[in-house]
Each structure stands twice: as structure tokens, then as C-alpha cells.
Scaffold this active site. Structure first.
Site, mmCIF file in Angstrom:
data_model
loop_
_atom_site.group_PDB
_atom_site.id
_atom_site.type_symbol
_atom_site.label_atom_id
_atom_site.label_comp_id
_atom_site.label_asym_id
_atom_site.label_seq_id
_atom_site.Cartn_x
_atom_site.Cartn_y
_atom_site.Cartn_z
ATOM 1 C CD GLU A 96 2.911 -3.667 0.794
ATOM 2 O OE1 GLU A 96 1.678 -3.831 1.314
ATOM 3 O OE2 GLU A 96 3.406 -2.540 0.574
ATOM 4 C CD GLU A 145 -1.104 -1.520 -2.067
ATOM 5 O OE1 GLU A 145 -0.836 -1.459 -3.087
ATOM 6 O OE2 GLU A 145 -0.630 -2.137 -1.128
ATOM 7 C CB ALA A 205 -4.223 -4.255 4.066
ATOM 8 N N GLY A 213 -1.111 -5.838 0.318
ATOM 9 C CA GLY A 213 -0.547 -6.254 1.432
ATOM 10 C C GLY A 213 -0.314 -7.757 1.394
#
Ligand code: HXC
Length: 262
Positions: free
Chosen positions: A116, A136, A69, A113
């Protein structure tokens, strides 16, 4: 729709072609921001609704599938904002509504992300250069788009804990051993190989492809007994299709099947 953060094209010929989405924020290693996720969702739904498309591929660049992200867009967010705006929930999970197969073609970094997102795809084909991780924890958060849930299901608790608690990366070989990726191919042939796999899927009967995807997802997401009931009913349903007759007749006649997707 015109896209700023992704490239969208179709590949192949015939009744069912492959929809190819390439994440395209090279300067930020394809860091996933709101605009990109909105565009990706729209492109996936458009391909899913397009009768000319039989399979979808999501790819990144040689250097990165996606490095996570977008940290610069997240850095100053407050609790109130993330809750009220439905951060992640509002536009990251569109992929899960796609009924056609989605293959992730991963080269370079698939982190946070990005990892993911790759795990939301139906399966991952990795270049030998691929590196997966959920880093993260190193920036004071945890995975927020399924990393703590899909990674343990894919690689088991011990390795998932190791990845999530240390933030380390795993290379393509480890990811294949652990079951996170289905195949590894040389980096310079990644797209070609993934498109060939997608093309093969496009040749098959769509009713059975959609049903098969749904059944495997039941195994991944629910208890065994319910999955077995679901699979048996879905299996029976396919005997109502022309493709089942065609597939079996073709086998018995020793000829190539001509699936009409009905
Ligand atoms: C914003 C990013 C970024 C990210 C890289 N960049 N990752 N920008 N968000 N996630 C930017 C860098 O700031 C830099 O911009 C450019 O991309 C190139 O990156 P470098 O760091 O210079 O490259 P390199 O030294 O090769 O290191 C590559 C890297 C590193 C190991 C992948 O960039 C890195 O650690 N990135 C962050 C990985 C991460 O923590 N991901 C998880 C994010 S949190 P400039 O302008 O300086 O050139 C997350 C939450 C998920 O994903 C939960 C909800 C979905």
C-alpha cells in the site's frame, strides 16, 4: 530531526537534488510501525519543503521494501483504540500531501501495508526480486491503507480480487504485466537505476512537474470529465511560466533547456 527507523540522505548535484529515504528496520523486514510512519512523514514533508530537492525516492532493503504493518504492534489492538487514535489515518497518508514526485524503489517483499505504501508513491520501479501482495486476509483482517482501492485501479478488479481474497504474492514480472510497476530492473542495479530516473526528473521544470503529477492524480482519483477540465486549465496555466518559453525555445534552437523552475 534524527531518525531511528529510516535513513535520510540527498543524492546528486546542482539546483535540484534527489531526496532518498530508506526504510530501515532490517530485523523486522521493515515492518511499518507508528514510529517509522511518523519519521517517514516528517522526512517526506521536509524534502517537499526543501527548494534544493526536485524528486524523492523511497526505498527498502534488498530483502524487503516492507513486509507490512507491524503485526506485533497491532496484534492486541482493540476497536476502541484504533477508532479513537485514528489508526492509519493519523500518520500513514502524509505521503499524499507531497507535491514533488515520489518514486518507490521496491526489492524483495512489498506486502500488506508495504504494498500500500508503494502504491501511494507516484510510481514503482521494481527489482526483479520484488514480490507484491495483500496477505491481510490470512491474518483475519483486510488491507487498511488503500489496498482494496488502489490495487483494483492499478491492476483491474479480477487480479485485485485474486490478490486480496487469496493473499497470494505476485512477482515483478506479473506486477509489470498488470501495470502495478512501471519498470523492472536487475536487483543489484535497482537504486542506481531509480536514482538516475529521479535525476532526470530533477533536470525538468518544477512548475510543469508539479502540475503533471496533480493532473495524473486527478485521472486516478476522479471522473474523466472533471479530470479533463482540470488538465486543460493546468495546461493553460503553464503558458504563464518561463520554463514553457525556455523549453520550447531550446527545442527550436536545438539546444538543451535551462529550466529555472519559474
Ligand atoms: C512484524 C514482521 C512482519 C510484520 C516480518 N516480520 N513481517 N514483524 N510485522 N508484518 C518479522 C518476522 O516476525 C521475523 O522476526 C522477521 O521479520 C523475519 O521474518 P521471517 O518470517 O522469519 O522471514 P521469512 O521466513 O523470509 O518470511 C518473510 C515473509 C513473512 C513471507 C515476508 O515474514 C511474512 O509473511 N510476514 C508477514 C507478512 C504480512 O502478513 N504482512 C501484512 C501485515 S498486515 P523474528 O523476530 O522472528 O526474526 C498489514 C495491514 C495493513 O500490513 C493495513 C494497514 C496499513
Amino acid at each position: 530531526m534524527t531518525y531511528q527507523n529510516i535513513l535520510v540522505e540527498t543524492r546528486g548535484e546542482g539546483a535540484h537534488r534527489t531526496g532518498l529515504v530508506t526504510l530501515n528496520r532490517p530485523k523486522a523486514l521493515n515492518a511499518l510501525n507508528d514510529a517509522l510512519m511518523d519519521e517517514l512523514g516528517a522526512a517526506l514533508l521536509a524534502f517537499d519543503a526543501d527548494d534544493a530537492i526536485g524528486c524523492i525516492v523511497v526505498a527498502g532493503s534488498e530483502r524487503a521494501f516492507a513486509a507490512g504493518a507491524d503485526i506485533s504492534a497491532m496484534a492486541r489492538l482493540e476497536y476502541r483504540e484504533v477508532v479513537l487514535s485514528g489508526f492509519i489515518t493519523r500518520n500513514w497518508e502524509t505521503m499524499l500531501r507531497v507535491r514533488k514526485p515520489v518514486i518507490a524503489a521496491v526489492a524483495g517483499f512489498a506486502l500488506g501495508g508495504g504494498c500500500e505504501l508503494a502504491m501511494m508513491c507516484d510510481f514503482i520501479i521494481a527489482a526483479d526480486s520484488a514480490k507484491f501482495g495483500q496477505p491481510e486476509i490470512k491474518i483475519g483482517i483486510i488491507p487498511g491503507a488503500g489496498g482494496t482501492q488502489r490495487l483494483p485501479r492499478a491492476v483491474g478488479k479480477s487480479k485485485a480480487m485474486d490478490m486480496v481474497l487469496t493473499g497470494r504474492m505476485m512477482d515483478a514480472a506479473e506486477a509489470e504485466r498488470a501495470g502495478l510497476v512501471s519498470r523492472i530492473v536487475p536487483a543489484d542495479r535497482l537504486l542506481e537505476e531509480v536514482l538516475a530516473v529521479a535525476e532526470g526528473i530533477c533536470q525538468l521544470g518544477l512548475p510543469s512537474i508539479l502540475t503533471a503529477k496533480e493532473c495524473v492524480n486527478r485521472a486516478f482519483e476522479g471522473p474523466l470529465t472533471e479530470g479533463m477540465v482540470y488538465e486543460r486549465e493546468a495546461f493553460h496555466r503553464l503558458f504563464a511560466t518561463e520554463d514553457q518559453k525556455e523549453g520550447m525555445d531550446a527545442f527550436l534552437a536545438k539546444r538543451k533547456p535551462d529550466f529555472r523552475h519559474r
